[in-house]
Design a protein around this motif. Structure first.
Motif, mmCIF file in Angstrom:
data_model
loop_
_atom_site.group_PDB
_atom_site.id
_atom_site.type_symbol
_atom_site.label_atom_id
_atom_site.label_comp_id
_atom_site.label_asym_id
_atom_site.label_seq_id
_atom_site.Cartn_x
_atom_site.Cartn_y
_atom_site.Cartn_z
ATOM 1 N N ASN A 138 50.564 47.868 40.983
ATOM 2 C CA ASN A 138 51.434 48.675 42.057
ATOM 3 C C ASN A 138 52.012 47.912 42.974
ATOM 4 O O ASN A 138 51.306 47.687 43.959
ATOM 5 N N ALA A 139 53.172 47.643 42.871
ATOM 6 C CA ALA A 139 54.093 46.726 43.953
ATOM 7 C C ALA A 139 54.421 47.411 44.912
ATOM 8 O O ALA A 139 55.092 48.616 44.853
ATOM 9 N N PRO A 140 54.340 46.885 46.336
ATOM 10 C CA PRO A 140 54.565 47.484 47.640
ATOM 11 C C PRO A 140 56.094 47.751 47.629
ATOM 12 O O PRO A 140 56.841 47.105 46.981
ATOM 13 N N ALA A 141 56.509 48.878 48.165
ATOM 14 C CA ALA A 141 58.319 49.129 48.330
ATOM 15 C C ALA A 141 58.701 48.181 49.291
ATOM 16 O O ALA A 141 60.025 48.039 49.147
ATOM 17 N N ASP A 142 57.992 47.456 49.897
ATOM 18 C CA ASP A 142 58.555 46.556 51.051
ATOM 19 C C ASP A 142 59.074 45.009 50.482
ATOM 20 O O ASP A 142 58.285 44.443 49.686
ATOM 21 N N THR A 143 60.363 45.053 50.287
ATOM 22 C CA THR A 143 61.033 43.811 49.466
ATOM 23 C C THR A 143 60.627 42.562 50.228
ATOM 24 O O THR A 143 60.499 41.516 49.205
ATOM 25 N N LEU A 144 60.220 42.599 51.405
ATOM 26 C CA LEU A 144 59.870 41.480 51.919
ATOM 27 C C LEU A 144 58.564 40.723 51.456
ATOM 28 O O LEU A 144 58.122 39.522 51.554
ATOM 29 N N MET A 145 57.787 41.466 50.672
ATOM 30 C CA MET A 145 56.316 41.314 50.247
ATOM 31 C C MET A 145 56.785 40.839 48.675
ATOM 32 O O MET A 145 55.666 40.355 48.154
ATOM 33 N N LEU A 146 57.887 41.021 48.200
ATOM 34 C CA LEU A 146 58.087 40.457 46.658
ATOM 35 C C LEU A 146 59.035 39.293 46.649
ATOM 36 O O LEU A 146 59.879 39.288 45.862
ATOM 37 N N LYS A 147 58.833 38.611 47.745
ATOM 38 C CA LYS A 147 59.910 37.190 47.987
ATOM 39 C C LYS A 147 59.361 35.832 47.138
ATOM 40 O O LYS A 147 60.106 34.872 47.236
ATOM 41 N N GLU A 148 58.102 36.317 46.803
ATOM 42 C CA GLU A 148 57.173 34.861 46.580
ATOM 43 C C GLU A 148 56.280 35.375 45.273
ATOM 44 O O GLU A 148 56.020 36.482 44.887
ATOM 45 N N MET A 149 55.813 34.326 44.274
ATOM 46 C CA MET A 149 54.894 34.796 43.351
ATOM 47 C C MET A 149 53.544 34.856 43.860
ATOM 48 O O MET A 149 53.237 34.165 45.035
ATOM 49 N N LYS A 150 52.921 35.909 43.243
ATOM 50 C CA LYS A 150 51.368 36.027 43.959
ATOM 51 C C LYS A 150 50.623 36.130 42.605
ATOM 52 O O LYS A 150 50.963 36.233 41.576
ATOM 53 N N TRP A 151 49.191 36.194 42.996
ATOM 54 C CA TRP A 151 48.161 35.993 41.850
ATOM 55 C C TRP A 151 46.781 36.407 42.320
ATOM 56 O O TRP A 151 46.543 36.659 43.645
ATOM 57 N N ALA A 152 45.917 36.606 41.172
ATOM 58 C CA ALA A 152 44.447 37.085 41.582
ATOM 59 C C ALA A 152 43.762 36.747 40.208
ATOM 60 O O ALA A 152 44.421 36.084 39.149
ATOM 61 N N MET A 153 42.451 36.959 40.280
ATOM 62 C CA MET A 153 41.708 36.874 39.227
ATOM 63 C C MET A 153 40.946 38.021 38.755
ATOM 64 O O MET A 153 40.499 38.897 39.712
ATOM 65 N N LEU A 154 40.977 38.683 37.506
ATOM 66 C CA LEU A 154 39.996 39.809 37.037
ATOM 67 C C LEU A 154 38.804 38.962 36.564
ATOM 68 O O LEU A 154 38.915 38.268 35.477
ATOM 69 N N PHE A 155 37.727 39.635 36.991
ATOM 70 C CA PHE A 155 36.241 39.095 36.463
ATOM 71 C C PHE A 155 35.873 39.978 35.541
ATOM 72 O O PHE A 155 35.699 41.126 35.815
ATOM 73 N N VAL A 156 35.322 39.502 34.542
ATOM 74 C CA VAL A 156 34.466 40.457 33.602
ATOM 75 C C VAL A 156 32.951 39.721 33.391
ATOM 76 O O VAL A 156 32.958 38.533 33.041
ATOM 77 N N GLN A 157 32.097 40.645 33.756
ATOM 78 C CA GLN A 157 30.659 40.032 33.759
ATOM 79 C C GLN A 157 29.722 41.011 33.103
ATOM 80 O O GLN A 157 30.067 42.180 33.253
ATOM 81 N N ASN A 158 29.064 40.444 32.272
ATOM 82 C CA ASN A 158 27.806 41.410 31.606
ATOM 83 C C ASN A 158 26.865 41.664 32.439
ATOM 84 O O ASN A 158 26.593 40.866 33.274
ATOM 85 N N VAL A 159 26.380 42.927 32.316
ATOM 86 C CA VAL A 159 25.395 43.540 32.971
ATOM 87 C C VAL A 159 24.006 43.758 32.052
ATOM 88 O O VAL A 159 24.143 44.397 31.217
ATOM 89 N N LYS A 160 22.908 42.895 32.537
ATOM 90 C CA LYS A 160 21.774 43.135 31.681
ATOM 91 C C LYS A 160 20.888 44.611 32.021
ATOM 92 O O LYS A 160 20.541 44.610 33.517
ATOM 93 N N GLU A 161 20.786 45.248 31.316
ATOM 94 C CA GLU A 161 19.854 46.335 31.505
ATOM 95 C C GLU A 161 18.302 46.102 31.744
ATOM 96 O O GLU A 161 18.015 45.339 30.834
ATOM 97 N N GLN A 162 17.654 46.552 32.603
ATOM 98 C CA GLN A 162 16.341 46.059 32.604
ATOM 99 C C GLN A 162 15.509 47.224 31.642
ATOM 100 O O GLN A 162 15.729 48.302 31.651
ATOM 101 N N GLU A 163 14.513 46.371 30.776
ATOM 102 C CA GLU A 163 13.947 46.959 29.877
ATOM 103 C C GLU A 163 12.523 47.323 30.373
ATOM 104 O O GLU A 163 11.848 46.272 31.002
ATOM 105 N N ASN A 164 11.710 48.550 29.982
ATOM 106 C CA ASN A 164 10.505 48.570 30.268
ATOM 107 C C ASN A 164 9.567 47.678 29.598
ATOM 108 O O ASN A 164 9.722 47.849 28.203
ATOM 109 N N SER A 165 8.750 46.950 30.020
ATOM 110 C CA SER A 165 7.945 45.987 29.249
ATOM 111 C C SER A 165 6.475 46.380 29.750
ATOM 112 O O SER A 165 6.332 46.803 30.869
ATOM 113 N N LYS A 166 5.612 46.204 28.619
ATOM 114 C CA LYS A 166 4.285 46.506 28.694
ATOM 115 C C LYS A 166 3.561 45.579 29.440
ATOM 116 O O LYS A 166 3.993 44.338 29.149
ATOM 117 N N LYS A 167 2.878 45.830 30.306
ATOM 118 C CA LYS A 167 2.219 44.742 31.436
ATOM 119 C C LYS A 167 0.592 45.069 31.141
ATOM 120 O O LYS A 167 0.307 46.460 31.487
#
Length: 296
Positions: A138-167
Motif C-alpha cells: 500500500n503506497a502512501p499518498a504522499d508523493t514525497l515518499m515515492l521519490k526513491e527506491m525502497k525495499w524490505a525482506m519477507l521471511f518464511v520460517q518453519n515452526v516445529k510443533e512440540q510433540e508429546n514424548s514418553k518420558k
C-alpha cells in the motif's frame, strides 16, 4: 607519491590512480539472479533445506502514490510431513563487501516494510501440498515518499510443533529441532525512478592481500544497479593486453562497494597500465580508473 606492496616473488610499485570516464557501447543487459533464497539455515543439512520450495524469490512492485499492488508467493511442502510456517517482515542491506545485514522492520529510511500487508502470516501445509500467500504493498499518498527506491525482506520460517514424548521417571529427553528461515526480496520502484548513475571512486593496493587491488565504487543514482567490474592490464613495453574475469555484483542507491581485483600471480616483470572498469547500464558511460604498476 608511489605506493608499493611486497609480493612473494616480486615487488609491486603502484602510482596513484586517475579516474577515466568513457561511453560504454558494448555492455550487454545483465540479468543477475541476486534474489536467490537468502537462507539462515540453523542446520547444516542441505537435503533438509530442500523440504520446502518457495516461488518466486523476488517481488518487484511499481506502485505510484496512493496505489495498492498485490502479488503472491507459493510455498510448497515437498516433504512427507505436515509443516507449519510463520511469515514476517524485516529490513536488510548490503555492506561495502556485499554481506547481508538484517534489521528490524522499519529501521532503514528506505524501508517499505511498513507498507506491506500479508493475507496470512501463519500457515499449515499438508505433505506434498502447497499454499499461496498474497503480499500487498500500500503506497502512501504522499508523493514525497515515492521519490526513491525502497525495499524490505519477507521471511518464511518453519515452526516445529512440540510433540508429546514418553518420558521415564528420572529421565530427560533431548529434542533437536531444525529451523529453516528463507528470505524473499521485496523491491518498490515507483514510476519515474530510473536514475542510473554510478561513480568509480578509487583503486588502491590491498594492504593485507598481496597482489590484490581494491576498486571503490558508489551508486549515486536512485535505483539499484546490477554492475560488472573488471581489470585490464597492458604491458607498457610490449603492448600485451591481459583481460581478467568480470565480477558481477548489485549495489543499492547511495551505497558504496569495495570490489577486490587480483592480478595474476605469474605476471611477467615489467611496467603495466592497470585499468579498472565499472559497467552498470547499457546507456550510461563506463566508469574507469587507471594506474601504473611495476612488477619486479
Amino acid at each position: 607519491m608511489q605506493k608499493s606492496t611486497q609480493n612473494k616473488n616480486c615487488i609491486i610499485i603502484a602510482t596513484p590512480a586517475k579516474i577515466i570516464r568513457t561511453q560504454n557501447s558494448i555492455m550487454k543487459a545483465i540479468l543477475c539472479s541476486f534474489a536467490l533464497i537468502a537462507g539462515l539455515l540453523i542446520c547444516p543439512s542441505i537435503t533438509n533445506a530442500q523440504r520446502v520450495n518457495i516461488n518466486p524469490t523476488l517481488l518487484s512492485f511499481n506502485a505510484a502514490a496512493g496505489e495498492r499492488s498485490s502479488q503472491t508467493i507459493t510455498i510448497v511442502n515437498i516433504s512427507n510431513e505436515r509443516q507449519v510456517f510463520q511469515l514476517s517482515l524485516g529490513d536488510w542491506l548490503r555492506d561495502s563487501l556485499g554481506n547481508h545485514q538484517y534489521l528490524k522492520a522499519g529501521t532503514l529510511s528506505r524501508s517499505c516494510a511498513d507498507w506491506i500487508k500479508l493475507d496470512n502470516s501463519f500457515i499449515e501445509i499438508e505433505p506434498r501440498a502447497s499454499k499461496e500467500v498474497r503480499v500487498t504493498l500500500n503506497a502512501p499518498a504522499d508523493t514525497l515518499m515515492l521519490k526513491e527506491m525502497k525495499w524490505a525482506m519477507l521471511f518464511v520460517q518453519n515452526v516445529k510443533e512440540q510433540e508429546n514424548s514418553k518420558k521415564k521417571k528420572g529421565k530427560v529427553n533431548a529434542v533437536i529441532n531444525e529451523i529453516f528461515r528463507f528470505g524473499i526480496h521485496l523491491y518498490q520502484i515507483p514510476p519515474g525512478v530510473h536514475n542510473y548513475e554510478a561513480k568509480a571512486i578509487d583503486l588502491r593496493p590491498d594492504q593485507s592481500i598481496k597482489g590484490s587491488y581494491n576498486f571503490f565504487v558508489r551508486n549515486t543514482g536512485n535505483i539499484m544497479l546490477q554492475c560488472q567490474a573488471r581489470l585490464e592490464l597492458t604491458n607498457m613495453e610490449t603492448g600485451e593486453e591481459i583481460k581478467l574475469e568480470r565480477i558481477e555484483f548489485p549495489i543499492f542507491p547511495d551505497a558504496n562497494r569495495t570490489i577486490p581485483l587480483a592480478i595474476p600471480a605469474n605476471l611477467k616483470k615489467g611496467r603495466y597500465s592497470a585499468l579498472a572498469m565499472l559497467e552498470y547500464h547499457d546507456d550510461m558511460p563506463l566508469e574507469a580508473i587507471e594506474m601504473t604498476i611495476e612488477i619486479k
